[in-house]
Design a protein around this motif. Structure first.
Motif, PDB file in Angstrom:
ATOM      1  N   PHE A  60       9.220  24.490 -18.643  1.00 19.71           N
ATOM      2  CA  PHE A  60       8.036  25.209 -18.173  1.00 19.71           C
ATOM      3  C   PHE A  60       7.975  25.128 -16.656  1.00 19.71           C
ATOM      4  N   ASN A  61       7.738  26.244 -16.022  1.00 18.91           N
ATOM      5  CA  ASN A  61       7.705  26.285 -14.560  1.00 18.91           C
ATOM      6  C   ASN A  61       6.304  25.964 -14.040  1.00 18.91           C
ATOM      7  N   GLY A  62       5.937  24.701 -14.170  1.00 18.27           N
ATOM      8  CA  GLY A  62       4.650  24.244 -13.658  1.00 18.27           C
ATOM      9  C   GLY A  62       4.748  23.843 -12.198  1.00 18.27           C
ATOM     10  N   ARG A  63       3.701  23.201 -11.695  1.00 16.54           N
ATOM     11  CA  ARG A  63       3.643  22.764 -10.306  1.00 16.54           C
ATOM     12  C   ARG A  63       3.964  21.285 -10.211  1.00 16.54           C
ATOM     13  N   VAL A  64       4.717  20.909  -9.190  1.00 14.37           N
ATOM     14  CA  VAL A  64       5.085  19.520  -8.972  1.00 14.37           C
ATOM     15  C   VAL A  64       4.866  19.166  -7.510  1.00 14.37           C
ATOM     16  N   LEU A  65       4.898  17.865  -7.224  1.00 18.50           N
ATOM     17  CA  LEU A  65       4.710  17.350  -5.871  1.00 18.50           C
ATOM     18  C   LEU A  65       5.976  16.629  -5.416  1.00 18.50           C
ATOM     19  N   LEU A  66       6.484  17.034  -4.272  1.00 16.97           N
ATOM     20  CA  LEU A  66       7.634  16.379  -3.647  1.00 16.97           C
ATOM     21  C   LEU A  66       7.197  15.825  -2.297  1.00 16.97           C
ATOM     22  N   GLN A  83       0.822  -1.200   0.000  1.00 12.90           N
ATOM     23  CA  GLN A  83       0.000   0.000   0.000  1.00 12.90           C
ATOM     24  C   GLN A  83       0.861   1.257   0.000  1.00 12.90           C
ATOM     25  N   LEU A  84       0.303   2.325  -0.555  1.00 14.30           N
ATOM     26  CA  LEU A  84       0.921   3.649  -0.542  1.00 14.30           C
ATOM     27  C   LEU A  84      -0.015   4.608   0.173  1.00 14.30           C
ATOM     28  N   GLU A  85       0.525   5.376   1.096  1.00 12.88           N
ATOM     29  CA  GLU A  85      -0.247   6.382   1.823  1.00 12.88           C
ATOM     30  C   GLU A  85       0.500   7.705   1.691  1.00 12.88           C
ATOM     31  N   LEU A  86       0.312   8.374   0.570  1.00 18.74           N
ATOM     32  CA  LEU A  86       1.026   9.604   0.251  1.00 18.74           C
ATOM     33  C   LEU A  86       0.019  10.745   0.270  1.00 18.74           C
ATOM     34  N   ILE A  87       0.062  11.553   1.331  1.00 17.25           N
ATOM     35  CA  ILE A  87      -0.994  12.523   1.605  1.00 17.25           C
ATOM     36  C   ILE A  87      -0.433  13.948   1.565  1.00 17.25           C
ATOM     37  N   SER A 113      -2.382  17.174 -10.845  1.00 21.52           N
ATOM     38  CA  SER A 113      -3.419  16.410 -11.534  1.00 21.52           C
ATOM     39  C   SER A 113      -3.461  14.961 -11.061  1.00 21.52           C
ATOM     40  N   ASP A 114      -2.415  14.519 -10.352  1.00 24.65           N
ATOM     41  CA  ASP A 114      -2.348  13.146  -9.849  1.00 24.65           C
ATOM     42  C   ASP A 114      -2.941  13.011  -8.451  1.00 24.65           C
ATOM     43  N   LEU A 115      -3.474  14.092  -7.909  1.00 26.47           N
ATOM     44  CA  LEU A 115      -4.114  14.052  -6.601  1.00 26.47           C
ATOM     45  C   LEU A 115      -5.568  13.636  -6.724  1.00 26.47           C
ATOM     46  N   ARG A 116      -6.024  12.834  -5.770  1.00 22.84           N
ATOM     47  CA  ARG A 116      -7.432  12.504  -5.611  1.00 22.84           C
ATOM     48  C   ARG A 116      -7.817  12.996  -4.222  1.00 22.84           C
ATOM     49  N   GLY A 117      -8.375  14.202  -4.172  1.00 22.74           N
ATOM     50  CA  GLY A 117      -8.497  14.870  -2.891  1.00 22.74           C
ATOM     51  C   GLY A 117      -7.100  15.285  -2.457  1.00 22.74           C
ATOM     52  N   ASP A 118      -6.693  14.857  -1.272  1.00 25.13           N
ATOM     53  CA  ASP A 118      -5.338  15.131  -0.804  1.00 25.13           C
ATOM     54  C   ASP A 118      -4.431  13.913  -0.924  1.00 25.13           C
ATOM     55  N   ARG A 119      -4.893  12.847  -1.555  1.00 28.14           N
ATOM     56  CA  ARG A 119      -4.121  11.615  -1.693  1.00 28.14           C
ATOM     57  C   ARG A 119      -3.444  11.565  -3.067  1.00 28.14           C
ATOM     58  N   LEU A 120      -2.152  11.298  -3.079  1.00 32.00           N
ATOM     59  CA  LEU A 120      -1.419  11.159  -4.335  1.00 32.00           C
ATOM     60  C   LEU A 120      -1.650   9.758  -4.897  1.00 32.00           C
TER      61      LEU A 120
END
Length: 234
Positions: A46-52, A11-15, A129-136
């Motif tokens: 392009f200076n878009g938004r990313v998730l770390l 499982q992955l829990e990436l919040i 765009s890969d978020l579902r709510g606050d879950r990655l």
């Protein structure tokens, strides 16, 4: 450089949380100047938004972490400057496409990209765009990257269960083998034809890897370490 560390989890829990990256704030002027210079070298950046991520936690069953949003310019400066903030990691999903005759399919990044010349599986740093709510949703991120880079859709491959997380310094690659019912050479030609139809494809070449003898210096250590686990020793 230390050897990659493997964690196999179900499982992955990436919040995502509301954390603000001090590095991006404190180094803003230098980051902006760095990105302006990189854009002169590669205008397509392009200076878009990313998730770390931060606070990576592994158990026998799961990988969990806190995810935050930043701009690509800050991520690029952090990477180019040797990862000065060691409390942050670049966590991303990758689909290890495997053909019906056992060849793994890897792509070579085009000259206009930030990772020009590197050879690895379809994937990349996730974005909002890969978020579902606050879950990655890493599975969705992988499917999106595969479609963008190769033209393959979810109906073109079978996904297994579980994940192999390969930790290599400030990089955590989250991998899953994806089986394609097509021989390696035909699959390579199919993806190459798709790239030829794109105006500015992210990939410039497709490579087949059937054994460790096919490894090259352009493949990151976490890729070759993962691949080495896919064949019996000897």
């Amino acid at each position: 450089m230390t050897a990659p560390i493997f964690h196999r989890v179900a499982q992955l829990e990436l919040i995502r949380d509301g954390w603000r990256w001090p590095f991006a704030d404190d180094q803003r002027a230098a980051i902006d100047a760095h990105f302006a210079q990189r854009q002169l070298e590669k205008p397509e950046l392009f200076n878009g938004r990313v998730l770390l991520g931060r606070n990576a936690r592994f158990t026998r069953e799961s990988f969990s972490a806190d995810i935050f949003e930043t701009d690509f310019a800050s991520f690029l400066a952090w990477r180019d400057w040797g990862y000065p903030d060691q409390g942050v990691f670049n966590g991303f999903g990758m689909g290890a496409l495997r053909s019906s005759d056992g060849a793994f399919v890897l792509g070579e990044m085009g000259r206009h990209t930030a990772n020009a010349g590197r050879v690895y599986f379809p994937g990349g740093t996730p974005d909002p765009s890969d978020l579902r709510g606050d879950r990655l949703d890493i599975e969705a991120s992988i499917s999106r990257e595969i479609a963008e880079e190769t033209g393959l859709l979810k109906t073109d491959y079978r996904s297994g269960t579980g994940w192999c997380c390969v930790v290599s310094g400030t990089v955590i690659a989250i991998l899953r083998v994806l089986e394609v019912d097509q021989p390696g050479a035909a699959l390579r030609d199919r993806i190459a034809a798709n790239l030829a139809r794109q105006v500015l494809p992210e990939l410039c070449a497709i490579h087949l890897v059937r054994a460790p003898g096919d490894f090259t210096a352009a493949m990151p250590g976490f890729v070759t370490a993962f691949l080495a686990t896919q064949w019996p020793p000897g």
